[in-house]
Scaffold this active site. Structure first.
Site, PDB file in Angstrom:
ATOM      1  CD  GLU A   1       6.905   9.196   6.891  1.00 23.03           C
ATOM      2  OE1 GLU A   1       6.886   8.119   6.073  1.00 23.03           O
ATOM      3  OE2 GLU A   1       6.205   9.805   7.582  1.00 23.03           O
TER       4      GLU A   1
ATOM      5  CG  HIS B   1       5.993   3.942   7.911  1.00 25.23           C
ATOM      6  ND1 HIS B   1       5.541   4.429   9.349  1.00 25.23           N
ATOM      7  CD2 HIS B   1       5.568   2.455   7.735  1.00 25.23           C
ATOM      8  CE1 HIS B   1       4.844   3.607   9.824  1.00 25.23           C
ATOM      9  NE2 HIS B   1       4.677   2.597   9.142  1.00 25.23           N
TER      10      HIS B   1
ATOM     11  N   GLY C   1     -25.510  -5.657  -4.394  1.00 23.01           N
ATOM     12  CA  GLY C   1     -26.664  -5.113  -5.369  1.00 23.01           C
ATOM     13  C   GLY C   1     -27.583  -4.384  -5.044  1.00 23.01           C
TER      14      GLY C   1
ATOM     15  CB  CYS D   1       8.779   8.100  10.411  1.00 29.26           C
ATOM     16  SG  CYS D   1       8.302   6.656   9.289  1.00 29.26           S
TER      17      CYS D   1
ATOM     18  CD  GLU E   1     -17.291  -3.876  -8.199  1.00 29.31           C
ATOM     19  OE1 GLU E   1     -17.928  -3.966  -9.219  1.00 29.31           O
ATOM     20  OE2 GLU E   1     -15.890  -3.819  -8.055  1.00 29.31           O
TER      21      GLU E   1
ATOM     22  NE  ARG F   1     -14.199  -5.050  -9.723  1.00 31.45           N
ATOM     23  CZ  ARG F   1     -14.721  -5.734 -10.470  1.00 31.45           C
ATOM     24  NH1 ARG F   1     -13.820  -6.783 -11.090  1.00 31.45           N
ATOM     25  NH2 ARG F   1     -16.188  -6.063 -10.619  1.00 31.45           N
TER      26      ARG F   1
END
Ligand SMILES: NC(=O)c1ccc[n+]([C@@H]2O[C@H](COP(=O)([O-])OP(=O)(O)OC[C@H]3O[C@@H](n4cnc5c(N)ncnc54)[C@H](OP(=O)(O)O)[C@@H]3O)[C@@H](O)[C@H]2O)c1
Length: 366
Positions: A52, A50, A298, A84, A296, A184
Site C-alpha cells: 500500500e 508494504h 524423499g 498502512c 521435494e 521453488r
C-alpha cells in the site's frame, strides 16, 4: 482486483515473514478506470515497505479521491513499519477494495474498521478465493502456526521415485523440471529428508536464467546431523542459506562443524523413533518467519508428512519412464492417492507438462 492479485505473485517467496501483497491505486475518469500506481510488498522481509505504501508513494497527489485495490486487509498496528491504514487515510483515498481479511490477530478486522471510521468506503471479500492461493502461506502461518506445505514428487510408470544405489535418477522431463524451479522461486523454503541429501546430493537452487537470486532457504530434516560437509548443500551454504533441523541428541561435534561451514542448525524435539518431530519442526520454521515450504522428497519424509496431515498441496508428476531394478517406491499414501483413494485431498488440476502428466491435489479443510 485480478490485476492486483497477479501483481502480488511477483514477490512470492521473497517477502517472508510478510505476505506478498499487491495494491493498485485506481482513478475513475470519464474514459473509464485508470491504474495510476501499483505496489507489491518489497522483498527482504521485516521492516520492508508494504504494498500500500509503495503504491501510495508512487501515486502521489493522484491518490486523493482514488480507489485502492489491495489483496490483503491493510495493517493497523505498529510493527517494524507504521500502520498502512494511516498512510491510506493521509493520502485521501476515497474507497478501499480488499480481497482477504488479515488473520493476524493484531489486524483481524481492525484495519477495515479504522478505515470505515475515517469515512472511507470499504468493500471486503472481493475475489477472496482467487487471492487465497498467493496468501495461503501467511494465512496458514497465522491460523495454524505452521507454514503452508506443498509436497512435490516425480513418480515413474512403475511407481518408483528413485533407484537404490543409482543417485539422482531422471524421472520427469525438462519441462517439468523447469516448472519445479518456478515453484521453488515462489516458496520461502525447500525441504528434503537427509536420505535424499545423502543419495542425490542435490543443490536445490533456482537455476532458471536470471532467477538465481530467487533461490529459497534450503532445509534438511536430519535428526543425527549426518549431512556431509562436502555435500553441495553445505559447500554452497554461504551463498544460499541452509537450515539443518536436527534432534536435540545430535552429536555436538557434527553440529559445530556444520555451523562452522555456514549452516544454520535448529535443534528440535524428536519423536519416539528418535526422528525430528515434524510438528515441532514446522512450528519452529513458522516462528522463524517461513510461510511456505516446498517438500521435494524423499519417500520416508513424504510418507511421514502425509501421515501427520501436514501436506496442504500435492503436485505429482507421472512419467512414462520405467526405472526398473531395485526401485525406491513412492510413498504408499501417494500411490493410494493416484489410485483414487484421495482421503483428505481433493483433485484440483491435471496438466500435460512436456512428456509428463501433472496431478495436483489440495487438502480439504474440515
Ligand atoms: N522422484 C522424486 O521426485 C524424488 C524426490 C526426492 C527424492 N527422491 C528419491 O528418494 C530417495 C530418498 O528417499 P528416502 O526415503 O530414502 O529419504 P528421505 O525421505 O529424503 O529422508 C529420510 C530421512 O530423513 C530423516 N528424517 C528426519 N526426520 C524425519 C521424519 N520425521 N520422518 C522421516 N524422515 C525423517 C531420517 O534420517 P534420520 O533419522 O537420520 O534423521 C530419514 O532416514 C532417493 O532415492 C531420491 O532419489 C525422489
Amino acid at each position: 482486483m485480478r490485476a492486483a492479485i497477479a501483481y502480488a505473485r511477483r514477490n512470492l517467496g521473497r517477502t517472508w515473514p510478510n505476505p506478498s501483497v499487491g495494491a493498485l491505486v485506481v482513478r475513475f475518469e470519464a474514459a473509464g478506470p485508470r491504474v495510476v500506481a501499483r505496489g507489491v510488498t518489497e522483498a527482504g522481509g521485516r521492516g520492508k515497505p508494504h504494498a500500500e505504501r509503495i503504491a501510495l508513494a508512487a501515486a502521489g497527489a493522484a491518490a486523493r479521491g482514488a480507489a485502492l485495490y489491495v489483496t490483503l486487509e491493510p495493517c493497523s498496528h505498529y510493527g517494524t513499519t507504521p500502520p498502512c491504514v494511516e498512510a491510506i487515510i493521509a493520502a485521501g483515498i476515497a474507497r478501499v477494495v480488499v480481497a482477504q481479511g488479515d488473520p493476524d490477530s493484531r489486524v483481524a478486522g481492525r484495519g477495515v474498521k479504522i478505515l470505515r471510521d475515517a469515512g472511507i468506503e470499504v468493500k471486503a471479500e472481493v475475489l477472496a478465493d482467487t487471492a487465497e492461493a498467493g496468501l495461503a502461506g501467511h494465512i496458514t502461518r497465522m491460523r495454524r502456526g505452521r507454514p503452508f506445505i506443498t509436497f512435490k514428487l516425480a513418480v515413474s510408470a512403475d511407481g518408483a521415485i528413485g533407484q537404490a544405489g543409482a543417485g539422482q535418477v531422471a524421472i520427469s522431463g525438462p519441462e517439468a523440471r523447469g516448472r519445479v524451479h518456478i515453484l521453488r522461486a515462489e516458496h520461502d523454503a525447500i525441504l528434503i529428508g537427509v536420505g535424499t541429501a545423502l543419495i542425490d546430493d542435490p543443490e536445490l537452487t533456482v537455476r532458471l536464467p536470471g532467477m538465481a537470486h530467487r533461490s529459497p532457504v534450503r532445509i534438511v530434516f536430519d535428526s543425527r546431523a549426518r549431512l556431509p560437509l562436502d555435500s553441495r548443500l553445505v559447500v554452497t551454504a554461504r551463498d544460499v542459506p541452509v537450515w539443518l533441523v536436527t534432534g536435540e541428541m545430535a552429536p555436538r561435534h557434527r553440529i559445530e562443524a556444520l555451523r562452522a561451514a555456514g549452516v544454520d542448525v535448529l535443534p528440535v524435539p524428536t519423536g519416539p523413533d528418535g526422528r525430528v518431530d515434524p510438528r515441532h519442526a514446522m512450528a519452529s520454521l513458522a516462528w522463524k518467519g517461513i510461510t511456505s515450504v516446498l517438500v521435494e522428497g524423499g519417500a520416508a519424509l513424504g510418507q511421514e508428512l502425509l501421515g501427520l496431515d501436514l501436506v496442504d498441496e500435492l503436485a505429482i508428476y507421472r512419467s512414462d519412464v520405467i526405472v526398473g531394478g531395485e526401485r525406491i517406491a513412492a510413498p504408499a499414501a501417494v500411490t493410494a492417492i493416484l489410485a483414487g483413494d484421495v482421503g483428505r485431498f481433493e483433485w484440483t488440476a491435471n496438466h500435460q507438462v512436456g512428456a509428463d502428466r501433472l496431478y495436483e491435489f489440495r487438502r480439504r479443510l474440515y
